[in-house]
Design a protein around this motif. Structure first.
Motif, mmCIF file in Angstrom:
data_model
loop_
_atom_site.group_PDB
_atom_site.id
_atom_site.type_symbol
_atom_site.label_atom_id
_atom_site.label_comp_id
_atom_site.label_asym_id
_atom_site.label_seq_id
_atom_site.Cartn_x
_atom_site.Cartn_y
_atom_site.Cartn_z
ATOM 1 N N TRP A 1 66.427 65.485 50.697
ATOM 2 C CA TRP A 1 66.826 64.648 49.553
ATOM 3 C C TRP A 1 68.291 64.911 49.256
ATOM 4 O O TRP A 1 68.686 66.065 49.052
ATOM 5 N N ASP A 2 69.120 63.863 49.247
ATOM 6 C CA ASP A 2 70.559 64.045 49.037
ATOM 7 C C ASP A 2 70.969 63.825 47.582
ATOM 8 O O ASP A 2 72.154 63.720 47.270
ATOM 9 N N GLY A 3 69.986 63.762 46.688
ATOM 10 C CA GLY A 3 70.269 63.518 45.284
ATOM 11 C C GLY A 3 70.004 62.091 44.873
ATOM 12 O O GLY A 3 69.800 61.806 43.688
ATOM 13 N N GLN A 4 69.996 61.187 45.831
ATOM 14 C CA GLN A 4 69.747 59.771 45.541
ATOM 15 C C GLN A 4 68.789 59.124 46.523
ATOM 16 O O GLN A 4 68.180 58.108 46.215
ATOM 17 N N GLN A 5 68.663 59.712 47.710
ATOM 18 C CA GLN A 5 67.966 59.030 48.792
ATOM 19 C C GLN A 5 67.146 60.022 49.617
ATOM 20 O O GLN A 5 67.604 61.136 49.890
ATOM 21 N N LEU A 6 65.939 59.617 50.006
ATOM 22 C CA LEU A 6 65.154 60.392 50.957
ATOM 23 C C LEU A 6 65.727 60.173 52.353
ATOM 24 O O LEU A 6 65.996 59.036 52.749
ATOM 25 N N LEU A 7 65.889 61.264 53.096
ATOM 26 C CA LEU A 7 66.476 61.194 54.432
ATOM 27 C C LEU A 7 65.522 61.783 55.455
ATOM 28 O O LEU A 7 64.765 62.716 55.181
ATOM 29 N N PHE A 8 65.580 61.225 56.652
ATOM 30 C CA PHE A 8 64.869 61.785 57.802
ATOM 31 C C PHE A 8 65.819 61.749 58.988
ATOM 32 O O PHE A 8 66.269 60.671 59.391
ATOM 33 N N ASP A 9 66.140 62.928 59.512
ATOM 34 C CA ASP A 9 67.068 63.020 60.640
ATOM 35 C C ASP A 9 68.378 62.299 60.327
ATOM 36 O O ASP A 9 68.948 61.605 61.182
ATOM 37 N N GLY A 10 68.840 62.430 59.083
ATOM 38 C CA GLY A 10 70.096 61.819 58.672
ATOM 39 C C GLY A 10 70.010 60.339 58.349
ATOM 40 O O GLY A 10 71.003 59.735 57.953
ATOM 41 N N GLN A 11 68.837 59.735 58.500
ATOM 42 C CA GLN A 11 68.660 58.311 58.243
ATOM 43 C C GLN A 11 68.013 58.097 56.876
ATOM 44 O O GLN A 11 67.122 58.839 56.477
ATOM 45 N N LYS A 12 68.445 57.062 56.176
ATOM 46 C CA LYS A 12 67.853 56.729 54.883
ATOM 47 C C LYS A 12 66.456 56.144 55.087
ATOM 48 O O LYS A 12 66.269 55.246 55.902
ATOM 49 N N VAL A 13 65.498 56.664 54.322
ATOM 50 C CA VAL A 13 64.109 56.202 54.413
ATOM 51 C C VAL A 13 63.855 55.181 53.309
ATOM 52 O O VAL A 13 64.093 55.454 52.129
ATOM 53 N N ALA A 14 63.388 54.005 53.697
ATOM 54 C CA ALA A 14 63.091 52.959 52.713
ATOM 55 C C ALA A 14 61.598 52.873 52.423
ATOM 56 O O ALA A 14 61.188 52.635 51.287
ATOM 57 N N PHE A 15 60.768 53.074 53.442
ATOM 58 C CA PHE A 15 59.335 52.816 53.299
ATOM 59 C C PHE A 15 58.567 53.938 53.973
ATOM 60 O O PHE A 15 58.878 54.329 55.101
ATOM 61 N N LEU A 16 57.565 54.453 53.279
ATOM 62 C CA LEU A 16 56.802 55.589 53.777
ATOM 63 C C LEU A 16 55.341 55.218 53.950
ATOM 64 O O LEU A 16 54.715 54.684 53.034
ATOM 65 N N VAL A 17 54.801 55.478 55.131
ATOM 66 C CA VAL A 17 53.366 55.371 55.369
ATOM 67 C C VAL A 17 52.832 56.793 55.383
ATOM 68 O O VAL A 17 53.060 57.541 56.329
ATOM 69 N N ASN A 18 52.159 57.184 54.312
ATOM 70 C CA ASN A 18 51.686 58.566 54.182
ATOM 71 C C ASN A 18 50.329 58.747 54.838
ATOM 72 O O ASN A 18 49.353 58.134 54.440
ATOM 73 N N ARG A 19 50.281 59.613 55.851
ATOM 74 C CA ARG A 19 49.016 59.949 56.490
ATOM 75 C C ARG A 19 48.624 61.394 56.202
ATOM 76 O O ARG A 19 47.635 61.880 56.730
ATOM 77 N N SER A 20 49.414 62.094 55.400
ATOM 78 C CA SER A 20 49.147 63.496 55.117
ATOM 79 C C SER A 20 47.963 63.641 54.180
ATOM 80 O O SER A 20 47.777 62.847 53.263
ATOM 81 N N THR A 21 47.167 64.690 54.389
ATOM 82 C CA THR A 21 46.001 64.915 53.538
ATOM 83 C C THR A 21 46.289 65.905 52.412
ATOM 84 O O THR A 21 45.387 66.305 51.702
ATOM 85 N N ASP A 22 47.543 66.314 52.249
ATOM 86 C CA ASP A 22 47.925 67.108 51.080
ATOM 87 C C ASP A 22 48.174 66.118 49.943
ATOM 88 O O ASP A 22 49.291 65.739 49.634
ATOM 89 N N PHE A 23 47.095 65.673 49.300
ATOM 90 C CA PHE A 23 47.151 64.525 48.411
ATOM 91 C C PHE A 23 48.117 64.697 47.241
ATOM 92 O O PHE A 23 48.768 63.750 46.819
ATOM 93 N N PHE A 24 48.215 65.924 46.700
ATOM 94 C CA PHE A 24 49.050 66.128 45.523
ATOM 95 C C PHE A 24 50.447 66.627 45.881
ATOM 96 O O PHE A 24 51.262 66.876 45.000
ATOM 97 N N TRP A 25 50.741 66.789 47.178
ATOM 98 C CA TRP A 25 52.093 67.159 47.630
ATOM 99 C C TRP A 25 52.602 68.388 46.889
ATOM 100 O O TRP A 25 53.704 68.395 46.342
ATOM 101 N N GLN A 26 51.823 69.432 46.864
ATOM 102 C CA GLN A 26 52.184 70.622 46.093
ATOM 103 C C GLN A 26 52.939 71.667 46.907
ATOM 104 O O GLN A 26 53.542 72.567 46.347
ATOM 105 N N SER A 27 52.868 71.605 48.245
ATOM 106 C CA SER A 27 53.540 72.613 49.065
ATOM 107 C C SER A 27 55.052 72.374 49.072
ATOM 108 O O SER A 27 55.536 71.274 48.786
#
Length: 217
Positions: A185-211
């Motif tokens: 997170w750069d303070g304004q934008q989610l990044l992945f490998d230096g690229q701005k992420v616009a849309f996320l398809v969440n397949r993770s089973t950590d439902f509350f994202w606590q880690s």
């Protein structure tokens, strides 16, 4: 049958589902969606949830998995609903191959499954519809398919994620597979490998994202 859950298993036996039962299942899902979309239902569901899950969200879940039991005596019974279900693209491929291999087309009472390209196109349209509804137009930044590192490396659905990424590429979108720890997170934008992420398809089973791995998200 291969060992479960390490491998994806298919048994060489089909079950003919009466069209009336299929309509009943479809109607049940429609009612479920109508009820869970109500603000009163959502408020009740959030009441005892952790603080991180208290906020109201506008997103719609379309990668859902419904497990129904169809006993011989009739009537369908819902066993389980997963709001990040995997295997829908695999199922479309398996249904089409089995229909052809078992020569089920010779039985006029059995409807032909939708071919894979049509099914994949429908999934792509759902993603585009959700992205456009959220942003007002389909975004140009990265579409990120998210799951934990082990699942992406050796999970039984890892190739399904690759099919989904390839589907997005055919739609003309930039898309990647990644795990939560690879995001920042750069303070304004989610990044992945230096690229701005616009849309996320969440397949993770950590439902509350606590880690800690989910801190950027």
């Amino acid at each position: 049958m291969p060992e479960v859950p390490r491998e994806f298993s298919v048994v060489p036996q089909h079950q003919v589902i009466p069209s009336a039962t299929l309509r009943e299942i479809a109607r049940f899902i429609q009612v479920f969606d109508q009820v869970t979309a109500r603000e009163a239902w959502q408020a009740a569901a959030r009441r005892d949830a952790p603080a991180i899950a208290q906020s109201s969200r506008p997103e719609t879940c379309f990668f859902s998995a419904w497990d129904f039991h169809l006993p011989p005596e009739g009537d369908c019974q819902l066993i389980e609903f997963n709001d990040n279900g995997s295997g829908c693209l695999f199922a479309a491929i398996i249904n089409a191959l089995y229909y052809e291999a078992a020569r089920l087309g010779e039985k006029q009472s059995i409807a032909a499954p939708v071919d894979f390209s049509t099914f994949a196109g429908h999934i792509g349209d759902l993603v585009e519809q959700e992205a456009s509804a959220f942003f007002g137009a389909c975004p140009s930044d990265l579409f990120l398919i998210l799951d934990d590192a082990e699942s992406l490396r050796s999970g039984k659905f890892r190739r399904e994620f690759q099919l989904l990424r390839d589907l997005f590429h055919r739609k003309g979108w930039r898309a990647e597979l990644g795990c939560p720890a690879e995001t920042s997170w750069d303070g304004q934008q989610l990044l992945f490998d230096g690229q701005k992420v616009a849309f996320l398809v969440n397949r993770s089973t950590d439902f509350f994202w606590q880690s800690e791995d989910f801190s950027a998200l």
